[in-house]
Design an enzyme around this catalytic site. Structure first.
Site, PDB file in Angstrom:
ATOM      1  N   LYS A  70      56.237  20.451  74.947  1.00 15.37           N
ATOM      2  CA  LYS A  70      56.774  20.316  76.303  1.00 15.37           C
ATOM      3  C   LYS A  70      55.930  19.359  77.146  1.00 15.37           C
ATOM      4  O   LYS A  70      56.459  18.561  77.923  1.00 15.37           O
ATOM      5  CB  LYS A  70      56.836  21.708  76.949  1.00 15.37           C
ATOM      6  CG  LYS A  70      57.183  21.736  78.409  1.00 15.37           C
ATOM      7  CD  LYS A  70      58.579  21.211  78.701  1.00 15.37           C
ATOM      8  CE  LYS A  70      58.813  21.125  80.207  1.00 15.37           C
ATOM      9  NZ  LYS A  70      60.041  20.421  80.536  1.00 15.37           N
ATOM     10  N   THR A 123      56.076  26.062  82.242  1.00 15.64           N
ATOM     11  CA  THR A 123      55.368  24.954  81.596  1.00 15.64           C
ATOM     12  C   THR A 123      53.877  25.116  81.891  1.00 15.64           C
ATOM     13  O   THR A 123      53.459  25.013  83.044  1.00 15.64           O
ATOM     14  CB  THR A 123      55.872  23.593  82.125  1.00 15.64           C
ATOM     15  OG1 THR A 123      57.274  23.504  81.900  1.00 15.64           O
ATOM     16  CG2 THR A 123      55.170  22.444  81.416  1.00 15.64           C
ATOM     17  N   LYS A 164      51.666  18.656  88.471  1.00 20.87           N
ATOM     18  CA  LYS A 164      51.040  19.728  87.679  1.00 20.87           C
ATOM     19  C   LYS A 164      51.105  19.388  86.191  1.00 20.87           C
ATOM     20  O   LYS A 164      50.118  19.525  85.461  1.00 20.87           O
ATOM     21  CB  LYS A 164      51.779  21.042  87.993  1.00 20.87           C
ATOM     22  CG  LYS A 164      51.325  22.284  87.249  1.00 20.87           C
ATOM     23  CD  LYS A 164      52.236  22.702  86.096  1.00 20.87           C
ATOM     24  CE  LYS A 164      53.639  23.023  86.499  1.00 20.87           C
ATOM     25  NZ  LYS A 164      54.513  23.375  85.351  1.00 20.87           N
ATOM     26  N   LEU A 167      57.522  30.850  86.084  1.00 25.98           N
ATOM     27  CA  LEU A 167      56.672  30.658  87.262  1.00 25.98           C
ATOM     28  C   LEU A 167      56.280  29.185  87.383  1.00 25.98           C
ATOM     29  O   LEU A 167      56.715  28.345  86.599  1.00 25.98           O
ATOM     30  CB  LEU A 167      55.438  31.563  87.152  1.00 25.98           C
ATOM     31  CG  LEU A 167      55.771  33.049  86.927  1.00 25.98           C
ATOM     32  CD1 LEU A 167      54.497  33.860  86.690  1.00 25.98           C
ATOM     33  CD2 LEU A 167      56.565  33.622  88.088  1.00 25.98           C
TER      34      LEU A 167
HETATM   35  N1  LIG Z   1      63.006  22.314  87.728  1.00 30.06           N
HETATM   36  C1  LIG Z   1      63.127  21.765  86.556  1.00 30.06           C
HETATM   37  O1  LIG Z   1      63.913  20.834  86.352  1.00 30.06           O
HETATM   38  C2  LIG Z   1      62.326  22.266  85.361  1.00 30.06           C
HETATM   39  C3  LIG Z   1      62.719  21.873  84.086  1.00 30.06           C
HETATM   40  C4  LIG Z   1      62.004  22.331  82.972  1.00 30.06           C
HETATM   41  C5  LIG Z   1      60.897  23.147  83.162  1.00 30.06           C
HETATM   42  N2  LIG Z   1      60.509  23.504  84.416  1.00 30.06           N
HETATM   43  C6  LIG Z   1      59.338  24.380  84.540  1.00 30.06           C
HETATM   44  O2  LIG Z   1      59.845  25.680  84.812  1.00 30.06           O
HETATM   45  C7  LIG Z   1      58.985  26.377  85.718  1.00 30.06           C
HETATM   46  C8  LIG Z   1      59.776  26.771  86.957  1.00 30.06           C
HETATM   47  O3  LIG Z   1      60.312  25.600  87.541  1.00 30.06           O
HETATM   48  P1  LIG Z   1      61.191  25.677  88.888  1.00 30.06           P
HETATM   49  O4  LIG Z   1      61.787  24.334  89.099  1.00 30.06           O
HETATM   50  O5  LIG Z   1      62.039  26.883  88.874  1.00 30.06           O
HETATM   51  O6  LIG Z   1      60.012  25.875  89.954  1.00 30.06           O
HETATM   52  P2  LIG Z   1      60.111  26.329  91.468  1.00 30.06           P
HETATM   53  O7  LIG Z   1      61.486  26.237  91.992  1.00 30.06           O
HETATM   54  O8  LIG Z   1      59.009  25.601  92.161  1.00 30.06           O
HETATM   55  O9  LIG Z   1      59.747  27.887  91.388  1.00 30.06           O
HETATM   56  C9  LIG Z   1      58.451  28.308  91.049  1.00 30.06           C
HETATM   57  C10 LIG Z   1      58.429  29.818  90.917  1.00 30.06           C
HETATM   58  O10 LIG Z   1      57.093  30.236  90.646  1.00 30.06           O
HETATM   59  C11 LIG Z   1      56.724  31.240  91.600  1.00 30.06           C
HETATM   60  N3  LIG Z   1      55.281  31.220  91.814  1.00 30.06           N
HETATM   61  C12 LIG Z   1      54.503  30.160  92.158  1.00 30.06           C
HETATM   62  N4  LIG Z   1      53.213  30.526  92.231  1.00 30.06           N
HETATM   63  C13 LIG Z   1      53.169  31.848  91.926  1.00 30.06           C
HETATM   64  C14 LIG Z   1      52.119  32.807  91.830  1.00 30.06           C
HETATM   65  N5  LIG Z   1      50.852  32.463  92.062  1.00 30.06           N
HETATM   66  N6  LIG Z   1      52.437  34.062  91.493  1.00 30.06           N
HETATM   67  C15 LIG Z   1      53.723  34.419  91.260  1.00 30.06           C
HETATM   68  N7  LIG Z   1      54.772  33.558  91.328  1.00 30.06           N
HETATM   69  C16 LIG Z   1      54.488  32.297  91.663  1.00 30.06           C
HETATM   70  C17 LIG Z   1      57.498  30.883  92.839  1.00 30.06           C
HETATM   71  O11 LIG Z   1      57.555  31.986  93.707  1.00 30.06           O
HETATM   72  P3  LIG Z   1      57.783  31.776  95.286  1.00 30.06           P
HETATM   73  O12 LIG Z   1      59.266  31.757  95.478  1.00 30.06           O
HETATM   74  O13 LIG Z   1      57.118  32.950  95.876  1.00 30.06           O
HETATM   75  O14 LIG Z   1      57.122  30.484  95.664  1.00 30.06           O
HETATM   76  C18 LIG Z   1      58.857  30.542  92.210  1.00 30.06           C
HETATM   77  O15 LIG Z   1      59.564  31.695  91.856  1.00 30.06           O
HETATM   78  C19 LIG Z   1      57.811  25.444  85.976  1.00 30.06           C
HETATM   79  O16 LIG Z   1      56.771  25.733  85.095  1.00 30.06           O
HETATM   80  C20 LIG Z   1      58.384  24.053  85.676  1.00 30.06           C
HETATM   81  O17 LIG Z   1      57.370  23.136  85.307  1.00 30.06           O
HETATM   82  C21 LIG Z   1      61.202  23.089  85.517  1.00 30.06           C
END
Ligand SMILES: NC(=O)c1ccc[n+]([C@@H]2O[C@H](COP(=O)([O-])OP(=O)(O)OC[C@H]3O[C@@H](n4cnc5c(N)ncnc54)[C@H](OP(=O)(O)O)[C@@H]3O)[C@@H](O)[C@H]2O)c1
Length: 281
Positions: free
Chosen positions: A168, A91, A236, A64
């Protein structure tokens, strides 16, 4: 294994795909519907509610946005079978991880924090780093899934619950500060009349090389819409780092301010926009 995957954002979609590739039974849920199409075509079941998603689950993976989203979702996992392992790859920071382990235990569930290092490329290739906090037994139970998206030598238990999230935050603090620093190098170069292309070529052979190898095309085009890691997520994580430290992280705090300033124009875009924002001043 019956696996439930909650959160189909940029990373979650790719990670959940590996669960199907490995032949597990996959149920997915996302807050906003409409993201699961490809996974469903490949055999996943899409749950309409969290309760439906976790019924019968042997493992539940969370991917999430951040701690607030996990805090919202976690109580709704009460319908999962007793003893189910929750693998939280969001994260979130160490204090939240410890809070969520207590919440999960109250629901009769086990919990590990298992945030990932690396972005959408490694997520697609299954070569992420996975930084795990949890008991040795829970870590062992999580491993078969973690190895689906983590490189064999990059999946490691680093301590008890919260330890993975602490590590992390250090990783992303470094990334955020680097993006801000790169922007100020560009601003300094501009103030001193240094040719921008020459400057970027030269910085590419310095400590900024890793960042520029990935983000230079975005900086050259001044277009940050091909997001892999969003500016919103970086803001964040910098906030989590500043909040988590019982220390003066003034450089991190300044980078956070910069990220927040960039959000007005670049929300949803890649965090490389921080460098452009800093370069503009
Ligand atoms: N992108 C990267 O390169 C990367 C790398 C390492 C770690 N991360 C970490 O991995 C996690 C996911 O990253 P991402 O890039 O996949 O993020 P993202 O594309 O912004 O997706 C976020 C997800 O969280 C959901 N969400 C947000 N608020 C919510 C709530 N209140 N209740 C339920 N679901 C909710 C969103 O649902 P909706 O579709 O409904 O908005 C979506 O499925 C984060 O913690 C990020 O910091 C990301």
């Amino acid at each position: 294994m019956r696996v439930t995957f909650l959160g189909l954002g940029r990373m979650g979609l790719l990670m959940a795909g590996h669960v199907l590739d490995a032949g597990h039974e996959l149920t997915v849920w996302n807050r906003s519907p409409g993201k699961a199409g490809e996974l469903v075509r490949r055999g996943a079941a899409e749950a309409r509610t969290l309760d439906e998603a976790v019924r019968g689950a042997e493992r539940i993976v969370l991917m999430l946005f951040g701690p607030d989203s996990v805090r919202e979702v976690l109580p709704a996992l009460s319908g999962a079978p007793a003893g189910t392992l929750v693998i939280d790859s969001t994260t979130i920071g160490p204090e939240a991880a410890r809070e969520f382990a207590v919440t999960a235990a109250g629901l009769g569930l086990r919990y590990v924090d298992a945030p990932v290092a690396g972005s959408t490329g490694p997520a697609a290739d299954g070569t992420l780093g996975v930084l795990v906090g949890g008991s040795p037994a829970d870590y062992d139970d999580a491993l078969p899934l973690l190895h689906l998206w983590g490189a064999p030598d990059r999946v490691r238990r680093v301590g008890d619950v919260g330890a993975g999230s602490a590590l992390k935050l250090c990783v992303n603090q470094g990334l955020g500060v680097m993006a801000a620093g790169l922007g100020e190098s560009l601003r300094l170069g501009s103030a001193l009349g240094v040719d921008r292309t020459v400057l970027l070529d030269t910085l590419g052979a310095t400590a900024y090389g890793w960042l520029l190898a990935q983000k230079r095309p975005m900086l050259d085009a001044d277009d940050f819409s091909a997001t892999t890691f969003s500016l919103d997520l970086m803001a964040k994580d910098l906030q989590l780092a500043v909040d988590a430290a019982d220390a003066d992280l003034s450089v991190t705090a300044a980078s956070l301010e910069l990220a927040r300033g960039a959000l007005a124009e670049h929300s949803g875009e890649d965090y490389a926009a921080m460098a452009a924002h800093a370069a503009r001043g």
